[in-house]
Motif scaffolding. Structure first.
Motif, PDB file in Angstrom:
ATOM      1  N   ILE A  79      -8.194  32.951  -1.203  1.00 42.57           N
ATOM      2  CA  ILE A  79      -8.558  34.336  -1.494  1.00 42.57           C
ATOM      3  C   ILE A  79      -9.551  34.341  -2.645  1.00 42.57           C
ATOM      4  O   ILE A  79      -9.276  33.798  -3.718  1.00 42.57           O
ATOM      5  CB  ILE A  79      -7.328  35.189  -1.841  1.00 42.57           C
ATOM      6  CG1 ILE A  79      -6.368  35.259  -0.644  1.00 42.57           C
ATOM      7  CG2 ILE A  79      -7.755  36.594  -2.264  1.00 42.57           C
ATOM      8  CD1 ILE A  79      -5.066  35.966  -0.938  1.00 42.57           C
ATOM      9  N   ILE A  80     -10.727  34.972  -2.397  1.00 43.38           N
ATOM     10  CA  ILE A  80     -11.752  35.040  -3.439  1.00 43.38           C
ATOM     11  C   ILE A  80     -12.019  36.470  -3.907  1.00 43.38           C
ATOM     12  O   ILE A  80     -12.675  36.671  -4.922  1.00 43.38           O
ATOM     13  CB  ILE A  80     -13.068  34.369  -2.989  1.00 43.38           C
ATOM     14  CG1 ILE A  80     -13.637  35.053  -1.743  1.00 43.38           C
ATOM     15  CG2 ILE A  80     -12.850  32.874  -2.767  1.00 43.38           C
ATOM     16  CD1 ILE A  80     -15.051  34.595  -1.381  1.00 43.38           C
ATOM     17  N   HIS A  81     -11.525  37.461  -3.149  1.00 42.87           N
ATOM     18  CA  HIS A  81     -11.765  38.854  -3.531  1.00 42.87           C
ATOM     19  C   HIS A  81     -10.695  39.737  -2.895  1.00 42.87           C
ATOM     20  O   HIS A  81     -10.341  39.542  -1.737  1.00 42.87           O
ATOM     21  CB  HIS A  81     -13.145  39.316  -3.059  1.00 42.87           C
ATOM     22  CG  HIS A  81     -13.436  40.739  -3.381  1.00 42.87           C
ATOM     23  ND1 HIS A  81     -13.810  41.170  -4.637  1.00 42.87           N
ATOM     24  CD2 HIS A  81     -13.393  41.856  -2.613  1.00 42.87           C
ATOM     25  CE1 HIS A  81     -13.991  42.477  -4.618  1.00 42.87           C
ATOM     26  NE2 HIS A  81     -13.739  42.922  -3.409  1.00 42.87           N
ATOM     27  N   VAL A  82     -10.215  40.722  -3.674  1.00 44.99           N
ATOM     28  CA  VAL A  82      -9.257  41.709  -3.171  1.00 44.99           C
ATOM     29  C   VAL A  82      -9.680  43.071  -3.708  1.00 44.99           C
ATOM     30  O   VAL A  82      -9.992  43.208  -4.892  1.00 44.99           O
ATOM     31  CB  VAL A  82      -7.813  41.406  -3.622  1.00 44.99           C
ATOM     32  CG1 VAL A  82      -6.849  42.452  -3.075  1.00 44.99           C
ATOM     33  CG2 VAL A  82      -7.383  40.009  -3.202  1.00 44.99           C
ATOM     34  N   SER A  83      -9.686  44.076  -2.830  1.00 38.74           N
ATOM     35  CA  SER A  83     -10.021  45.431  -3.257  1.00 38.74           C
ATOM     36  C   SER A  83      -9.411  46.433  -2.288  1.00 38.74           C
ATOM     37  O   SER A  83      -8.937  46.063  -1.215  1.00 38.74           O
ATOM     38  CB  SER A  83     -11.540  45.632  -3.310  1.00 38.74           C
ATOM     39  OG  SER A  83     -12.104  45.497  -2.022  1.00 38.74           O
ATOM     40  N   ILE A  84      -9.440  47.679  -2.682  1.00 33.28           N
ATOM     41  CA  ILE A  84      -9.088  48.778  -1.780  1.00 33.28           C
ATOM     42  C   ILE A  84     -10.389  49.246  -1.149  1.00 33.28           C
ATOM     43  O   ILE A  84     -11.399  49.381  -1.838  1.00 33.28           O
ATOM     44  CB  ILE A  84      -8.425  49.944  -2.547  1.00 33.28           C
ATOM     45  CG1 ILE A  84      -7.123  49.494  -3.209  1.00 33.28           C
ATOM     46  CG2 ILE A  84      -8.197  51.139  -1.632  1.00 33.28           C
ATOM     47  CD1 ILE A  84      -6.022  49.103  -2.252  1.00 33.28           C
ATOM     48  N   THR A  85     -10.373  49.498   0.151  1.00 29.84           N
ATOM     49  CA  THR A  85     -11.574  49.962   0.820  1.00 29.84           C
ATOM     50  C   THR A  85     -11.364  51.335   1.441  1.00 29.84           C
ATOM     51  O   THR A  85     -10.308  51.605   2.003  1.00 29.84           O
ATOM     52  CB  THR A  85     -12.058  48.975   1.897  1.00 29.84           C
ATOM     53  OG1 THR A  85     -13.242  49.510   2.510  1.00 29.84           O
ATOM     54  CG2 THR A  85     -11.009  48.718   2.964  1.00 29.84           C
TER      55      THR A  85
END
Length: 121
Positions: A79-85
């Motif tokens: 995992i390199i990025h986590v966000s709410i979309t």
């Protein structure tokens, strides 16, 4: 600037930790532990609550209640990025080769086009 976690919540899969933290200057942010994406309550007022405190609770409840879509980007399974979309249908646009996108809810269930979601962003 150092931050202190106020609240943390581990998802049922053990993959993500939602963190609410407060910086030394008092600024509150909500994001995922170990990743840079975050949002400040002042940007959530109106949509998630009338005050910063209410918006923080409303946003947290929307994430934990599986009403917001989480975008997880992986490269070589890491995992390199986590966000709410707020735009899951177009989240993969421009994704570099070698990166994979997972769109899911807090409980780990996958998002599919047409699922009802709250607007965000």
């Amino acid at each position: 600037m150092l931050a202190m976690f106020i609240e943390t919540y581990a998802d049922p899969t053990g993959t993500l930790t939602l963190a609410i933290d407060r910086a030394e200057d008092g600024t509150v942010s909500i994001g995922f532990a170990g990743f840079p994406w975050h949002v400040h309550p002042c940007l959530l007022t109106g949509e998630f609550g009338a005050t910063d405190e209410a918006a923080t609770e409303g946003f947290k409840d929307a994430v934990l209640g599986n009403r917001l879509v989480i975008a997880i980007v992986r490269k070589a399974k890491e995992i390199i990025h986590v966000s709410i979309t707020g735009c899951p249908d177009t989240e993969a646009d421009g994704l570099p080769d070698g990166e994979e996108l997972e769109l899911r809810y807090w409980n780990g269930s996958r998002w599919t086009s047409g699922d009802p979601t709250l607007p965000f962003g």
